[in-house]
Design a protein around this motif. Structure first.
Motif, PDB file in Angstrom:
ATOM      1  N   PHE A   1      29.150 -22.138 -11.955  1.00 16.59           N
ATOM      2  CA  PHE A   1      28.444 -22.516 -10.737  1.00 16.59           C
ATOM      3  C   PHE A   1      28.845 -21.715  -9.504  1.00 16.59           C
ATOM      4  O   PHE A   1      28.270 -21.920  -8.427  1.00 16.59           O
ATOM      5  CB  PHE A   1      28.640 -24.013 -10.468  1.00 16.59           C
ATOM      6  N   GLU A   2      29.824 -20.824  -9.639  1.00 16.19           N
ATOM      7  CA  GLU A   2      30.146 -19.916  -8.534  1.00 16.19           C
ATOM      8  C   GLU A   2      29.854 -18.467  -8.903  1.00 16.19           C
ATOM      9  O   GLU A   2      29.297 -17.717  -8.111  1.00 16.19           O
ATOM     10  CB  GLU A   2      31.614 -20.076  -8.120  1.00 16.19           C
ATOM     11  N   TYR A   3      30.227 -18.081 -10.138  1.00 17.20           N
ATOM     12  CA  TYR A   3      29.941 -16.720 -10.593  1.00 17.20           C
ATOM     13  C   TYR A   3      28.639 -16.635 -11.380  1.00 17.20           C
ATOM     14  O   TYR A   3      28.186 -15.546 -11.694  1.00 17.20           O
ATOM     15  CB  TYR A   3      31.083 -16.211 -11.471  1.00 17.20           C
ATOM     16  N   PHE A   4      28.051 -17.789 -11.721  1.00 17.51           N
ATOM     17  CA  PHE A   4      26.787 -17.872 -12.465  1.00 17.51           C
ATOM     18  C   PHE A   4      26.855 -17.085 -13.775  1.00 17.51           C
ATOM     19  O   PHE A   4      25.896 -16.445 -14.174  1.00 17.51           O
ATOM     20  CB  PHE A   4      25.610 -17.397 -11.601  1.00 17.51           C
ATOM     21  N   ASN A   5      27.993 -17.175 -14.431  1.00 17.64           N
ATOM     22  CA  ASN A   5      28.182 -16.564 -15.750  1.00 17.64           C
ATOM     23  C   ASN A   5      28.203 -17.692 -16.769  1.00 17.64           C
ATOM     24  O   ASN A   5      29.267 -18.132 -17.227  1.00 17.64           O
ATOM     25  CB  ASN A   5      29.486 -15.752 -15.778  1.00 17.64           C
ATOM     26  N   ILE A   6      27.013 -18.158 -17.131  1.00 15.34           N
ATOM     27  CA  ILE A   6      26.898 -19.334 -17.983  1.00 15.34           C
ATOM     28  C   ILE A   6      27.444 -19.066 -19.380  1.00 15.34           C
ATOM     29  O   ILE A   6      28.070 -19.944 -20.002  1.00 15.34           O
ATOM     30  CB  ILE A   6      25.432 -19.800 -18.068  1.00 15.34           C
ATOM     31  N   GLY A   7      27.232 -17.880 -19.893  1.00 14.92           N
ATOM     32  CA  GLY A   7      27.703 -17.550 -21.232  1.00 14.92           C
ATOM     33  C   GLY A   7      29.217 -17.606 -21.332  1.00 14.92           C
ATOM     34  O   GLY A   7      29.774 -18.195 -22.270  1.00 14.92           O
ATOM     35  N   LYS A   8      29.899 -17.017 -20.365  1.00 12.55           N
ATOM     36  CA  LYS A   8      31.361 -17.036 -20.377  1.00 12.55           C
ATOM     37  C   LYS A   8      31.888 -18.449 -20.177  1.00 12.55           C
ATOM     38  O   LYS A   8      32.871 -18.852 -20.821  1.00 12.55           O
ATOM     39  CB  LYS A   8      31.901 -16.107 -19.289  1.00 12.55           C
TER      40      LYS A   8
END
Length: 292
Positions: free
Chosen positions: A254-261
């Motif tokens: 929710f801050e880096y928007f890296n859902i996969g990681k």
């Protein structure tokens, strides 16, 4: 016979109707997200662009980052310390309060109140207690420690808060278990000349071992999943000294928007908790006394 069969079918149908909302909620909010997050752990997605399959790149990235090992170490230390002190202190308090001391009901209520207090309230109060300038703790100890702003003291400070919040709940479990123990066993131990320490070690702990085992497991699992305490009091700082796995999941999602990681880290956490629980269950055969 047909009437009985018809009544059974009607009762089964009525029961199914009553449990259907719970089943639907479990399916929609638990099962579907579990499978979707597992699929997302093998993909790259920022919530805007199309999902892109990347295989094991997310997992490879996690295990090649030094920061992840620091986060895992913080989580392990937090969970280990909370599990130790969050079991020993409530056990001692439960034994003391079980002797029907004066004001025991008041103390039971007082110890249980932190558990039902909202975490936002606890976070605000303990931030004031740990304040380096006007905080109660430094004034009481006549020290000047930057509890939440020093990487050496931030994690121990959070462990103190976590243990303090869990004391009441774990104590109630131990008190419930103590109420089922036959008092004649303690009388027999006194007749045999056993002092308090030997009675506690050789009689009380073995009889409470199933409850102790249960409390250790639920405390360890909840400690590995800590988030709100970190989010409210330190935001993972200073210098990632209080950054833990669930908070890292939140930041990546929710801050880096890296859902996969974030999904990959979540499944690493799942494997860690699963292995820990299976290991504790294996030790149960040797550590838990089961009365025949």
């Amino acid at each position: 016979m047909n009437l009985r069969h018809a009544l059974f079918n009607e009762q089964a149908f009525a029961g199914l109707i009553f449990v259907l909302p719970a089943l639907a909620g479990t399916f929609v909010f638990i099962l579907i997200p579990v499978f979707c997050s597992f699929a997302l752990s093998f993909s790259s997605w920022d919530l805007i662009n199309p999902i892109c399959f990347v295989g094991f790149d997310n997992y490879r990235q996690i295990f090649t980052e030094p920061l992840f090992y620091k986060i895992f170490f913080n989580t392990f230390i937090f969970a280990f310390a909370t599990s130790i002190f969050g079991v020993i202190i409530p056990l001692i308090l439960a034994v003391i309060l079980n002797d029907k001391i004066r004001g025991s009901e008041f103390f039971k209520t007082a110890y249980f109140l932190p558990f039902i207090t909202p975490m936002i309230v606890i976070g605000v109060v303990w931030q004031w207690i740990f304040d380096p300038n006007i905080g109660f703790l430094n004034n009481f100890l006549h020290l000047h420690i930057n509890w939440l702003y020093d990487s050496r003291f931030a994690l121990p400070a959070l462990i103190i808060v976590s243990v303090w919040k869990l004391i009441g709940y774990n104590m109630i479990i131990f008190l419930s278990a103590l109420s089922t123990i036959n008092q004649n066993l303690f009388d027999a131990a006194k007749i045999d000349g056993a002092d308090f320490f030997h009675t506690f070690k050789n009689v009380l702990v073995p009889l409470l071992s199933p409850s102790i085992f249960f409390v250790v497991i639920i405390t360890a699992i909840s400690s590995f999943q800590v988030f709100d305490l970190i989010y409210l009091m330190t935001q993972g700082g200073p210098l990632d000294s209080t950054n833990v796995i669930v908070y890292a999941i939140y930041k990546n999602a929710f801050e880096y928007f890296n859902i996969g990681k974030a999904s990959a880290i979540a499944y690493v956490l799942f494997i860690v908790i699963l292995v820990l629980t299976l290991f504790q269950w294996y030790l149960r055969k040797n550590l838990v006394y089961i009365e025949e």
